[in-house]
Design an enzyme around this catalytic site. Structure first.
Site, PDB file in Angstrom:
ATOM      1  N   GLU A   1       0.820  -1.207   0.000  1.00  0.00           N
ATOM      2  CA  GLU A   1       0.000   0.000   0.000  1.00  0.00           C
ATOM      3  C   GLU A   1       0.854   1.258   0.000  1.00  0.00           C
ATOM      4  OE1 GLU A   1      -2.047  -0.702   3.602  1.00  0.00           O
ATOM      5  OE2 GLU A   1      -0.450   0.168   4.797  1.00  0.00           O
TER       6      GLU A   1
ATOM      7  N   CYS B   1       2.938  -1.897  15.769  1.00  0.00           N
ATOM      8  CA  CYS B   1       2.812  -1.627  14.335  1.00  0.00           C
ATOM      9  C   CYS B   1       2.008  -2.704  13.612  1.00  0.00           C
ATOM     10  CB  CYS B   1       4.219  -1.539  13.745  1.00  0.00           C
ATOM     11  SG  CYS B   1       4.221  -1.427  11.953  1.00  0.00           S
TER      12      CYS B   1
HETATM   13  N1  SAH Z   1      10.191   0.865   9.245  1.00  0.00           N
HETATM   14  C1  SAH Z   1      10.403   2.243   9.201  1.00  0.00           C
HETATM   15  C2  SAH Z   1       9.471   2.984   8.270  1.00  0.00           C
HETATM   16  C3  SAH Z   1       8.048   2.527   8.224  1.00  0.00           C
HETATM   17  S1  SAH Z   1       7.107   2.778   9.689  1.00  0.00           S
HETATM   18  C4  SAH Z   1      10.339   2.835  10.600  1.00  0.00           C
HETATM   19  O1  SAH Z   1       9.924   2.139  11.517  1.00  0.00           O
HETATM   20  O2  SAH Z   1      10.747   3.980  10.752  1.00  0.00           O
HETATM   21  C5  SAH Z   1       6.743   4.514   9.555  1.00  0.00           C
HETATM   22  C6  SAH Z   1       6.369   5.180  10.858  1.00  0.00           C
HETATM   23  O3  SAH Z   1       5.070   4.788  11.283  1.00  0.00           O
HETATM   24  C7  SAH Z   1       7.338   4.847  11.975  1.00  0.00           C
HETATM   25  O4  SAH Z   1       7.735   6.003  12.676  1.00  0.00           O
HETATM   26  C8  SAH Z   1       6.480   3.957  12.832  1.00  0.00           C
HETATM   27  O5  SAH Z   1       6.958   3.919  14.129  1.00  0.00           O
HETATM   28  C9  SAH Z   1       5.108   4.586  12.668  1.00  0.00           C
HETATM   29  N2  SAH Z   1       3.996   3.740  13.126  1.00  0.00           N
HETATM   30  C10 SAH Z   1       3.885   2.408  13.055  1.00  0.00           C
HETATM   31  N3  SAH Z   1       2.735   1.987  13.602  1.00  0.00           N
HETATM   32  C11 SAH Z   1       2.105   3.097  14.040  1.00  0.00           C
HETATM   33  C12 SAH Z   1       0.865   3.320  14.737  1.00  0.00           C
HETATM   34  N4  SAH Z   1       0.062   2.321  15.043  1.00  0.00           N
HETATM   35  N5  SAH Z   1       0.533   4.612  15.057  1.00  0.00           N
HETATM   36  C13 SAH Z   1       1.346   5.630  14.727  1.00  0.00           C
HETATM   37  N6  SAH Z   1       2.525   5.478  14.076  1.00  0.00           N
HETATM   38  C14 SAH Z   1       2.902   4.221  13.746  1.00  0.00           C
HETATM   39 FE1  SF4 Z   2       8.731   0.236  10.948  1.00  0.00          FE
HETATM   40 FE2  SF4 Z   2       8.758  -1.398  13.119  1.00  0.00          FE
HETATM   41 FE3  SF4 Z   2       6.585  -1.311  11.564  1.00  0.00          FE
HETATM   42 FE4  SF4 Z   2       8.810  -2.452  10.675  1.00  0.00          FE
HETATM   43  S1  SF4 Z   2       7.575  -3.182  12.381  1.00  0.00           S
HETATM   44  S2  SF4 Z   2       7.472  -1.038   9.559  1.00  0.00           S
HETATM   45  S3  SF4 Z   2      10.380  -1.172  11.632  1.00  0.00           S
HETATM   46  S4  SF4 Z   2       7.427   0.391  12.766  1.00  0.00           S
END
Ligand code: SAH
Ligand code: SF4
Length: 358
Positions: A99, A126
Site C-alpha cells: 500500500e 505496528c
Molecule cells: N520501518 C520504518 C518505516 C516505516 S514505519 C520505521 O519504523 O521507521 C513509519 C512510521 O510509522 C514509523 O515512525 C512507525 O513507528 C510509525 N507507526 C507504526 N505503527 C504506528 C501506529 N500504530 N501509530 C502511529 N505510528 C505508527
Molecule cells: Fe517500521 Fe517497526 Fe513497523 Fe517495521 S515493524 S514497519 S520497523 S514500525
C-alpha cells in the site's frame, strides 16, 4: 545486478540510464534507444512498448522479446472523511499486496511509500509487523507506487511534492533498491524530483545509517525513536536489543557531523508508556546535541494491540514541555484514522475481510 526477471526477460523499469545503455548494447539496441525508452518510462510515464512511437517496429519487437514491464495492479482506494488522506492498495506480480498513502495539505501532496512486503522487525505497536514478511520490493515496484499516484494527481493538474519511506517495511533493510529508485526519480531525464524532497524513515538500522552517512547528503533522514530509554524501546522495538539507544545516538551524531543535516525524530505518543512529564525531560536531554525536528504522532490504534492513544490534553502537555525548552517540535493531527492510515492497516483489513469471506 538485474532483478525481477520473468522468463529470462529483464525488468526494464528498474534500470537506470547507464545500466539500460549497457544492456541495450548487449541485446543489439542502440545507446540512444536507451535515452528514448528512459524518456517514455520515467518522464512520460507510458508503460506500453507499442506506444513508443519514435522507436522502430523492429526495435520494439526486440524490446518485447528481451524485456518485461512490471505492473502494479490497483486493487482498492480509500479516502478519509476529510478527504486529505487517500490509501491505495496494489497487487504485485506474485499477487502480494502493498500500500501507499497520499497525504494532502491544500495543494501540497506527500506520498508515503512501502519498501518491503511486511517487515521483519516486529515493533509491537505496528500493524505491518502482524503480517507475514514476504520480501523486499524491487526498484521498479517502488517507482511504480510513485508513478501511479503521480498519474492519478496529474488528472486534476496536480503533482507530488514529497515522498516519505514510511509505509510498509524497513527501508534500510532494502537499501540498494530504495536508493536506486530515488536516483531514478531524481534523474534529470526522468521526473527530476529533488533528493531534498525524499525522507527515509528507519527504526534504527545502524549499518544502514552509517552507509547513508557516507553516501547520501541530500535525502532527509527520519528516526523512529518513540523512547530514549532502552527498557521501553526493548519492549516495543526488538531492534533495540541489537542496536541500543547509545549506539543509535553515536551513529546519528556522526551523521549530523558529516552531513550537517537536520534529523527528524518520530515519536509516537502511547498512553502510560512514553509521554509522562519525566519522559519529556529525558527526551529533551537526549536531544541536547542534535539539530532536529521532533514529530509527535498520536498512536493510531491497531486492532488486537493493548496500546492506547493519550488524551488530547496529555498530547498537548507533552508538546508544550518540549516547546518550552525550545525543541523544534510538531504535534501531528491524527489524520485519516477513519481509513486506518497508519502503517499497514488497510492491508490487514483486506486480509481479514477475505478470511471472513471464505
Ligand atoms: N520501518 C520504518 C518505516 C516505516 S514505519 C520505521 O519504523 O521507521 C513509519 C512510521 O510509522 C514509523 O515512525 C512507525 O513507528 C510509525 N507507526 C507504526 N505503527 C504506528 C501506529 N500504530 N501509530 C502511529 N505510528 C505508527
Ligand atoms: Fe517500521 Fe517497526 Fe513497523 Fe517495521 S515493524 S514497519 S520497523 S514500525
Amino acid at each position: 545486478m538485474l532483478q525481477n526477471n520473468v522468463n529470462d526477460k529483464i525488468d526494464i523499469l528498474g534500470l537506470n540510464m547507464e545500466k539500460m545503455k549497457e544492456v541495450f548494447s548487449i541485446v543489439g539496441l542502440k545507446k540512444f534507444n536507451a535515452s528514448q525508452v528512459f524518456d517514455w518510462l520515467h518522464n512520460k510515464l507510458i508503460f506500453d512498448f507499442d506506444k513508443f512511437t519514435n522507436i522502430s517496429k523492429n526495435d520494439r519487437e526486440t524490446l518485447k522479446k528481451k524485456f518485461h514491464l512490471p505492473i502494479l495492479e490497483y486493487r482498492a482506494h480509500q479516502i478519509s472523511e476529510d478527504g486529505d488522506t487517500e490509501k491505495f492498495l496494489f497487487e504485485l506480480k506474485d499477487r502480494k499486496l502493498i500500500e501507499s498513502v497520499l497525504i494532502s495539505h491544500k495543494n501540497r501532496h506527500t506520498l508515503c511509500v512501502s519498501s518491503q512486503i511486511g517487515c521483519l522487525l516486529g515493533c509491537d505497536f505496528c500493524a505491518t509487523a502482524t503480517m507475514k514478511y514476504e520480501r523486499n520490493l524491487d526498484t521498479s515496484e517502488i517507482l511504480l507506487q510513485f508513478y501511479y499516484v503521480q498519474n492519478y494527481l496529474s488528472e486534476r493538474g496536480e503533482k507530488l511534492g514529497n515522498v516519505v519511506f514510511m509505509g510498509m517495511g524497513e527501508p534500510f533493510l532494502n537499501y540498494d533498491n530504495v536508493i536506486e529508485a530515488i536516483n531514478i526519480l531524481n534523474s534529470e531525464k526522468g521526473q527530476n524530483f529533488s533528493k531534498r524532497n525524499f525522507t527515509i524513515s528507519t527504526s534504527g538500522i545502524i549499518p544502514g545509517i552509517k552507509k547513508f552517512t557516507e553516501e547520501e547528503r541530500q535525502i532527509n533522514l527520519a528516526i523512529s525513536l518513540h523512547s530514549v530509554k532502552d527498557s521501553v524501546r526493548n519492549e516495543i522495538m526488538p531492534i533495540n536489543k541489537k542496536w541500543n539507544i547509545k549506539s543509535l545516538k553515536e551513529a546519528l551524531l556522526e551523521y549530523q557531523k558529516k552531513t550537517g543535516n537536520r534529523i527528524t525524530f518520530e515519536y509516537i505518543l502511547i498512553e502510560d508508556l512514553n509521554c509522562e512529564t519525566k519522559d519529556a525531560f529525558e527526551l529533551i536531554a537526549f536531544l541536547k546535541n542534535f539539530s532536529c525536528l521532533v514529530n509527535l504522532i498520536p498512536y493510531n490504534p491497531v486492532i488486537g494491540k493493548p496500546y492506547k492513544t493519550p488524551s488530547k490534553r496529555r498530547q498537548r502537555e507533552f508538546y508544550d514541555l518540549l516547546k518550552d525548552k525550545n525543541v523544534n517540535v510538531t504535534l501531528r493531527e491524527t489524520k485519516g484514522q477513519d481509513i486506518a492510515a497508519a502503517c499497514g492497516q488497510l492491508k490487514v483489513k483486506k486480509e481479514m475481510n477475505s478470511l471472513n469471506e471464505k
